[in-house]
Design a protein around this motif. Structure first.
Motif, short mmCIF file in Angstrom:
data_model
loop_
_atom_site.label_atom_id
_atom_site.label_comp_id
_atom_site.label_asym_id
_atom_site.label_seq_id
_atom_site.Cartn_x
_atom_site.Cartn_y
_atom_site.Cartn_z
N VAL A 36 -2.03 -3.71 -0.37
CA VAL A 36 -2.78 -4.15 0.81
C VAL A 36 -2.56 -5.64 1.05
N VAL A 37 -2.55 -6.43 -0.01
CA VAL A 37 -2.33 -7.87 0.15
C VAL A 37 -0.93 -8.14 0.69
N VAL A 38 0.07 -7.45 0.14
CA VAL A 38 1.44 -7.62 0.63
C VAL A 38 1.54 -7.21 2.09
N THR A 39 0.89 -6.12 2.46
CA THR A 39 0.89 -5.67 3.86
C THR A 39 0.26 -6.71 4.76
N ALA A 40 -0.86 -7.29 4.31
CA ALA A 40 -1.53 -8.32 5.12
C ALA A 40 -0.63 -9.54 5.33
N VAL A 41 0.11 -9.93 4.30
CA VAL A 41 1.03 -11.06 4.44
C VAL A 41 2.13 -10.74 5.44
N ALA A 42 2.72 -9.55 5.34
CA ALA A 42 3.80 -9.17 6.26
C ALA A 42 3.30 -9.08 7.70
N VAL A 43 2.11 -8.52 7.90
CA VAL A 43 1.55 -8.40 9.24
C VAL A 43 1.24 -9.79 9.81
N THR A 44 0.73 -10.68 8.99
CA THR A 44 0.43 -12.04 9.46
C THR A 44 1.69 -12.77 9.89
N VAL A 45 2.74 -12.66 9.09
CA VAL A 45 4.02 -13.30 9.45
C VAL A 45 4.52 -12.75 10.78
N THR A 46 4.38 -11.45 10.99
CA THR A 46 4.84 -10.84 12.24
C THR A 46 4.02 -11.31 13.43
N LEU A 47 2.71 -11.40 13.26
CA LEU A 47 1.84 -11.80 14.35
C LEU A 47 2.03 -13.26 14.74
#
Length: 433
Positions: free
Chosen positions: A106-117
Motif C-alpha cells: 500500500v505504501v509503495v502504491t501510494a508513492v507511485a500514485v503520488t508521483v503520477t499525480l
C-alpha cells in the motif's frame, strides 16, 4: 489458563515481524521508481511499475515467511496445550505476514500514485492491476510460509528466496503467455495503448485460486478433515481456468486506446497526447517557421497532430502527422519537424537512383528546417540560393514544389527569370474573400 496466556503472549510478540514493513517498503519503492518515467505520467505505466515492484517484493516476502515458519516451528508444542485447532496458529501467522506485506505494498502504491499525480498524468487508473499485484504478493507469502512449515530446515528460507526470485526473473515481458503468470512481467505501455483489464481479472482468479488451494490443502493435511477436498477442488479448477484464459490471450496485454488530445491553437493548431502536454510550446515554436515557408505550396499545413507510432508520418490536407519521443528527450521538437520535411517527399521518386543525387533537395531542406546549408558539389547554385531573400525563396518554392517533392531539382531550377531577380520581386498574394 496459564498455558493459554503463554500462547497468546507468544502470538502477540509476533507483531515484531512488522519491522519487515520498512524493509519491504524500501525495496518495493526502489523497484517501482526505477520503472516510473516522471516526464510522462501514464497511469498504465504506473500499474506496470507496481507489477515490477511485486517481482522484487514477492521473493523477499516469501523468504521472510519461510524464515518465520522455520523459526516458530519448534514452539508448536505450546499450541498443542490448548484446545485450538492445529491449523489456527498457521492461519494466524499467514494473516500477520500477509498484512505486513500488504502494508508495504500500500505504501509503495501510494508513492507511485503520488508521483503520477504530481506530473501531467493521462490515461485511466487500473484498479484490477493493483489488486493483481496484491494477490501475487499474498501468494508469495503463503508459498514461503507453508514451505517452511513442511520443510523446517535452516536452508529452507534461502531456497525459497532463490526459487521465487528465479521464477520472477525467468519470464520476459511481452514474449509469451507464460510471462503473464503472477508476478507478471509486463512491457512498458506506449501512448495510445492501454492494458487489457481481462488479463488482470485472469491473474486475480489465478492467484486467488492457487492461494486458497494451498491453504486448504495444508489445513486438510494438518486436521485430517477430508471434507475440505470439495472447496480445494473448486479452487484448483479456478486456477486451471485462469491458466487457460491467460494461455488463450497469447501474451497480448495491450490494446489500442483513444485519447482526447490537448491542443494549442495559435499561430498553428498543435495537438498532442495529454501525457505530453508539456511538449506543446516547443513543438509550436519549432513548427511555425516551417509552416510559414511552406505556405502557398501543396505541402502547406496549419495543424500538427501527434499520431501513434504505428501510423505513418504524412502531410495531407493541411494536417501534418508526427511522432514524438515519449520521454521528451532533448531535441524532440526538432526531430518532429524533421519528420514533416520527410513526409513531404514522394517516396517512390526519392528512392529511385536519380533522386537528389546532387543534394539540391538537401539544400532546400536545410533552409526549411533552419539548419546550416550542406556542402554540395554545385557551389555556384549554393551561393546563389544563399544570396536570395526569405521572400524570394518562398516564391521560388511555390513555383518548384513539384520538383522538390519528387527529389528532381536541378541547377536550372535555381535560375530565376531575369524579370523575377530584381529588387521588386514580390510573392503573389491572394485577395481576401
Amino acid at each position: 489458563m496459564s498455558d493459554l496466556g503463554r500462547v497468546l503472549r507468544l502470538d502477540a510478540r509476533r507483531t515484531a515481524l512488522l519491522v519487515a514493513v520498512p524493509v519491504l517498503t524500501g525495496l518495493g519503492t526502489a523497484a517501482a521508481c526505477l520503472s516510473l518515467s516522471p516526464p510522462v505520467a501514464y497511469w498504465d505505466n504506473t500499474v506496470v511499475a507496481l507489477v515490477d515492484a511485486v517481482r522484487f517484493l514477492g521473493p523477499a516476502a516469501a523468504g521472510l515467511a519461510a524464515w518465520t515458519a522455520v523459526r516458530e516451528r519448534p514452539l508448536d508444542y505450546l499450541r498443542d496445550l490448548t484446545a485450538r485447532s492445529p491449523a489456527t496458529g498457521v492461519l494466524f501467522d499467514l494473516l500477520l505476514l500477509s498484512s505486513a506485506a500488504l502494508v508495504s505494498y500500500v505504501v509503495v502504491t501510494a508513492v507511485a500514485v503520488t508521483v503520477t499525480l504530481v506530473h501531467a498524468h493521462a490515461g485511466q487508473p487500473q484498479p484490477l492491476g493493483v489488486l493483481s499485484g496484491a494477490g501475487a504478493l499474498v501468494l508469495h507469502v503463503v508459498v514461503g510460509y507453508l514451505t517452511g512449515r513442511v520443510a523446517p530446515h535452516r536452508a529452507t528460507a534461502a531456497l525459497v528466496l532463490a526459487v521465487t526470485a528465479l521464477w520472477a526473473a525467468l519470464r520476459i515481458p511481452g514474449v509469451s503467455w507464460w510471462s503473464l503468470l503472477p508476478p507478471a512481467a509486463l512491457p512498458r505501455i506506449r501512448l495510445f495503448t492501454t492494458l487489457r483489464p481481462e488479463v488482470f481479472a485472469e491473474q486475480i482468479l489465478w492467484t486467488t485460486g492457487l492461494t486458497t488451494a494451498l491453504i486448504l490443502g495444508y489445513v486438510m493435511w494438518a486436521t485430517r478433515r477430508f471434507l475440505l477436498v470439495v472447496p480445494l477442488a473448486m479452487a484448483l479448477a479456478a486456477t486451471v481456468s485462469a491458466t487457460l484464459g491467460l494461455h488463450d490471450s497469447g501474451g497480448a496485454t495491450v490494446a489500442p486506446a483513444r485519447a482526447e488530445p490537448v491542443c494549442r491553437r495559435w499561430p498553428l493548431t498543435v495537438c498532442v497526447h495529454p501525457a505530453l502536454r508539456d511538449a506543446l510550446p516547443p513543438l509550436m515554436e519549432a513548427a511555425t517557421p516551417l509552416a510559414a515557408r511552406l505556405n502557398g505550396t501543396p505541402g502547406a499545413f496549419t495543424t500538427v497532430e501527434q499520431r501513434p507510432a504505428w501510423e505513418p508520418v504524412t502531410v495531407v490536407d493541411g494536417v501534418a502527422a508526427v511522432h514524438l519521443d515519449e520521454d521528451l528527450s532533448p531535441g524532440y521538437a526538432a526531430r518532429a519537424v524533421r519528420q514533416i520535411s520527410v513526409g513531404l517527399k514522394d517516396a517512390r521518386s526519392c528512392t529511385s537512383a536519380a533522386g537528389d543525387t546532387d543534394g539540391y533537395r538537401a539544400l532546400v531542406d536545410a533552409w526549411l528546417l533552419g539548419d546550416e546549408p550542406p556542402d554540395i558539389a554545385d557551389t555556384r547554385t549554393a551561393r546563389r540560393f544563399a544570396s536570395w531573400t526569405e521572400q524570394r525563396r518562398r516564391g521560388w518554392l511555390r513555383l518548384h514544389f513539384v520538383q522538390y517533392r519528387a527529389c528532381a531539382l536541378g541547377p536550372r531550377d535555381f535560375r530565376l527569370p531575369r524579370t523575377t531577380e530584381g529588387r521588386r520581386h514580390e510573392v503573389p498574394r491572394t485577395r481576401p474573400a
